[in-house]
Design a protein around this motif. Structure first.
Motif, PDB file in Angstrom:
ATOM      1  N   HIS A 106       0.833  -1.213   0.000  1.00  0.00           N
ATOM      2  CA  HIS A 106       0.000   0.000   0.000  1.00  0.00           C
ATOM      3  C   HIS A 106       0.867   1.262   0.000  1.00  0.00           C
ATOM      4  CE1 HIS A 106      -3.141  -2.842   1.096  1.00  0.00           C
ATOM      5  NE2 HIS A 106      -4.030  -1.912   0.868  1.00  0.00           N
ATOM      6  N   TYR A 109       2.128   2.095  -3.359  1.00  0.00           N
ATOM      7  CA  TYR A 109       1.046   2.645  -4.196  1.00  0.00           C
ATOM      8  C   TYR A 109       0.834   4.135  -3.867  1.00  0.00           C
ATOM      9  CZ  TYR A 109      -3.525   3.325  -6.361  1.00  0.00           C
ATOM     10  OH  TYR A 109      -4.560   3.806  -7.138  1.00  0.00           O
ATOM     11  N   ILE A 133      -1.740  -5.799  -4.652  1.00  0.00           N
ATOM     12  CA  ILE A 133      -2.519  -5.688  -3.405  1.00  0.00           C
ATOM     13  C   ILE A 133      -3.693  -6.672  -3.449  1.00  0.00           C
ATOM     14  CG2 ILE A 133      -4.023  -4.136  -2.071  1.00  0.00           C
ATOM     15  CD1 ILE A 133      -2.067  -1.837  -2.918  1.00  0.00           C
ATOM     16  N   TRP A 167      -8.112   0.890   3.859  1.00  0.00           N
ATOM     17  CA  TRP A 167      -7.374   1.710   2.898  1.00  0.00           C
ATOM     18  C   TRP A 167      -7.800   1.404   1.460  1.00  0.00           C
ATOM     19  CZ3 TRP A 167      -1.721   0.818   5.102  1.00  0.00           C
ATOM     20  CH2 TRP A 167      -1.648   1.350   6.398  1.00  0.00           C
ATOM     21  N   ILE A 171      -7.430   3.059  -3.116  1.00  0.00           N
ATOM     22  CA  ILE A 171      -6.740   2.354  -4.206  1.00  0.00           C
ATOM     23  C   ILE A 171      -7.682   2.309  -5.412  1.00  0.00           C
ATOM     24  CG2 ILE A 171      -5.664   0.142  -4.889  1.00  0.00           C
ATOM     25  CD1 ILE A 171      -4.209   1.257  -2.507  1.00  0.00           C
TER      26      ILE A 171
END
Ligand SMILES: N[C@@H](CCC(=O)N[C@@H](CS)C(=O)NCC(=O)O)C(=O)O
Length: 207
Positions: A106, A109, A133, A167, A171
């Motif tokens: 993460h 990213y 992910i 999270w 994304i």
């Protein structure tokens, strides 16, 4: 004066440490650090990387979320980290998986999304990272064979997994978490110490 002081940013990995402080009923105060803002000299002295969490315990600086969680849970002898046996082995394995493999996937990213402005360059890289992910979440889903990650009761690993699962909203495309992961997260967010953490940090949990 509180025994503990936690430097935190809402929604981030520091939320797992905040939840553990609540779980063990520690006396603590919070110092909120806004994400994306310039770090103060005081914060950089505590952590030259300018990251959260930082925990101050009796004047001593502790960094690294998983290490802090293990330290607190052992000190307070809390069942989120079982003292021995298979559930302890699994808790350590999964806690470190989420703190290293999953967190770093993460972090890479977010770093790319924030710093590469040219969409032509960023898009294929971000797609690749989003796929990675997704693959990690599928691995987690396939490995779950009990009510929680490490047995019939919640562990430190479930706490960190639940923080990171939230999270997904940042994304693109958002990773799809499996039904077993979702079932665990929905139980964790109802645990009183986790619910209190969400409320204090003002975080909306999206399952
Ligand atoms: N390995 C560290 C990672 C800490 C970390 O990456 N913290 C993030 C929030 S999840 C942060 O402070 N990011 C802001 C920055 O790097 O400037 C830990 O587990 O404590």
């Amino acid at each position: 004066m509180s025994k503990y002081k936690l430097y935190y940013s809402p929604l981030t990995c520091s939320m797992a440490v905040h939840a553990v402080l609540n779980a063990v009923n520690a006396e603590f105060e919070l110092v909120r650090i806004e994400r994306g803002t310039k770090r103060s000299a005081e914060h950089l002295q505590l952590n030259p990387l300018g990251q959260v969490p930082v925990l101050i315990e009796d004047g001593v600086v502790l960094r690294e979320s998983a290490a802090i969680m293990i330290h607190l849970l052992e000190k307070f002898k809390h069942p989120l980290l079982p003292p021995s046996g298979d559930s302890r082995r699994k808790t350590l394995q999964w806690l470190l998986f989420f703190n290293s493999s999953m967190h770093q996937a993460h972090a890479a990213y977010f770093l790319t999304a924030r710093n590469i402005e040219d969409a032509k360059i960023a898009e294929p890289v971000l797609n690749l990272m989003a796929k990675r992910i997704q693959k990690l979440w599928e691995y987690v889903e396939d490995e779950i064979n009990s009510e929680f990650l490490c047995g019939d009761s919640p562990s430190a690993a479930d706490i960190l997994m639940t923080v990171i699962a939230n999270w997904a909203q940042a994304i693109n495309p958002s990773p799809v978490t499996g039904e077993k992961v979702k079932a665990i997260c929905s139980k964790v967010i109802k645990l009183p110490y986790f619910a209190k953490t969400l409320e204090t940090e003002g975080v909306i949990y999206k399952l």
